[in-house]
Design a protein around this motif. Sequence first.
Motif, mmCIF file in Angstrom:
data_model
loop_
_atom_site.group_PDB
_atom_site.id
_atom_site.type_symbol
_atom_site.label_atom_id
_atom_site.label_comp_id
_atom_site.label_asym_id
_atom_site.label_seq_id
_atom_site.Cartn_x
_atom_site.Cartn_y
_atom_site.Cartn_z
ATOM 1 N N PHE A 33 -6.302 19.857 -5.388
ATOM 2 C CA PHE A 33 -5.518 18.915 -6.186
ATOM 3 C C PHE A 33 -6.296 17.612 -6.345
ATOM 4 O O PHE A 33 -6.989 17.177 -5.429
ATOM 5 N N TYR A 35 -5.365 13.548 -7.262
ATOM 6 C CA TYR A 35 -4.333 12.537 -7.452
ATOM 7 C C TYR A 35 -5.002 11.206 -7.765
ATOM 8 O O TYR A 35 -6.109 10.926 -7.297
ATOM 9 N N GLN A 37 -4.374 7.081 -7.418
ATOM 10 C CA GLN A 37 -3.552 6.101 -6.714
ATOM 11 C C GLN A 37 -3.950 4.696 -7.150
ATOM 12 O O GLN A 37 -5.014 4.186 -6.777
ATOM 13 N N PRO A 43 0.400 7.835 -4.817
ATOM 14 C CA PRO A 43 -0.447 8.667 -5.693
ATOM 15 C C PRO A 43 0.357 9.326 -6.808
ATOM 16 O O PRO A 43 1.558 9.548 -6.673
ATOM 17 N N PHE A 45 0.037 12.750 -9.461
ATOM 18 C CA PHE A 45 -0.651 14.014 -9.679
ATOM 19 C C PHE A 45 -1.486 13.997 -10.955
ATOM 20 O O PHE A 45 -1.042 13.510 -12.006
ATOM 21 N N LEU A 91 -7.908 10.586 -5.207
ATOM 22 C CA LEU A 91 -7.781 11.386 -4.000
ATOM 23 C C LEU A 91 -7.865 12.864 -4.335
ATOM 24 O O LEU A 91 -7.270 13.323 -5.306
ATOM 25 N N TYR A 101 3.042 23.371 2.380
ATOM 26 C CA TYR A 101 2.666 23.275 3.786
ATOM 27 C C TYR A 101 1.969 21.973 4.114
ATOM 28 O O TYR A 101 1.544 21.764 5.221
ATOM 29 N N GLY A 102 1.913 21.087 3.128
ATOM 30 C CA GLY A 102 1.159 19.863 3.352
ATOM 31 C C GLY A 102 -0.292 20.129 3.014
ATOM 32 O O GLY A 102 -0.773 21.242 3.115
ATOM 33 N N TYR A 103 -0.942 19.132 2.611
ATOM 34 C CA TYR A 103 -2.310 19.274 2.143
ATOM 35 C C TYR A 103 -3.224 18.405 2.985
ATOM 36 O O TYR A 103 -2.810 17.393 3.527
ATOM 37 N N THR A 104 -4.499 18.771 3.048
ATOM 38 C CA THR A 104 -5.498 17.949 3.712
ATOM 39 C C THR A 104 -6.197 17.112 2.656
ATOM 40 O O THR A 104 -6.757 17.662 1.710
ATOM 41 N N PHE A 105 -6.143 15.808 2.851
ATOM 42 C CA PHE A 105 -6.716 14.899 1.872
ATOM 43 C C PHE A 105 -8.093 14.421 2.300
ATOM 44 O O PHE A 105 -8.394 14.316 3.496
ATOM 45 N N GLY A 106 -8.903 14.097 1.295
ATOM 46 C CA GLY A 106 -10.135 13.376 1.539
ATOM 47 C C GLY A 106 -9.857 11.880 1.603
ATOM 48 O O GLY A 106 -8.708 11.447 1.475
ATOM 49 N N SER A 107 -10.904 11.100 1.797
ATOM 50 C CA SER A 107 -10.752 9.644 1.902
ATOM 51 C C SER A 107 -10.798 8.955 0.545
ATOM 52 O O SER A 107 -10.690 7.740 0.473
ATOM 53 N N GLY A 108 -10.956 9.730 -0.502
ATOM 54 C CA GLY A 108 -10.858 9.166 -1.840
ATOM 55 C C GLY A 108 -12.126 8.473 -2.327
ATOM 56 O O GLY A 108 -13.027 8.138 -1.559
ATOM 57 N N THR A 109 -12.162 8.288 -3.620
ATOM 58 C CA THR A 109 -13.191 7.472 -4.277
ATOM 59 C C THR A 109 -12.488 6.296 -4.924
ATOM 60 O O THR A 109 -11.569 6.496 -5.725
#
Lengths: 114, 114
Positions: A33, A35, A37, A43, A45, A91, A101-109
């Motif tokens: 995904f 997002y 923000q 965030p 979608f 993100l 189930y919830g997602y694992t996010f990166g730290s974003g750009t």
Amino acid sequence: GAGVSQSPRYKVAKRGQDVALRCDPISGHVSLFWYQQALGQGPEFLTYFQNEAQLDKSGLPSDRFFAERPEGSVSTLKIQRTQQEDSAVYLCASSPTGINYGYTFGSGTRLTVV
Amino acid sequence: AQTVTQSQPEMSVQEAETVTLSCTYDTSESNYYLFWYKQPPSRQMILVIRQEAYKQQNATENRFSVNFQKAAKSFSLKISDSQLGDTAMYFCAFNMGSNYQLIWGAGTKLIIKP
């Protein structure tokens, strides 16, 4: 990898410049995904991939935004002719399955258009 | 349209105190999932706790627990024995059982003071 990796961490672009943001999801995660923000907001979608298929791009704000995931792993979000309103944190998140189930996010750009 | 509202832009408590963050949502669906995410300055969204709407029992994860009131469409997060490391933005998020998009609130900035 151990987590979702995004690069670059910061990007400053001049208005009108094209940018490419990279997301490297957790190995084996089917769903990916993007997002957007904006500062001080939650965030929103942008788009969703299941493997290499882009199943939903309804959140992309304009045709200047384009995302791909050609081999079902790394994804790139491209923004053409950047505008000041594109300034935001982008993100990426991945999940072993599609939903719930919830997602694992990166730290974003963090993209800043000047 | 589904919406998520967090009415507290900022909260501040002393270390070791208990704090409750509020979240309300609006949906006509009966099957959905609710999440609380933490976003520290590193920008990575970290899943704190998850609740399925069909479960009456409130979810708990160590010092974190929720008060889920389905009829009132309320989903508050309680943090017990707060720690300095709990300082972050906290986002409430929602998705329907049939959809993968997360709908987010605007966030609450939580500051834990020593």
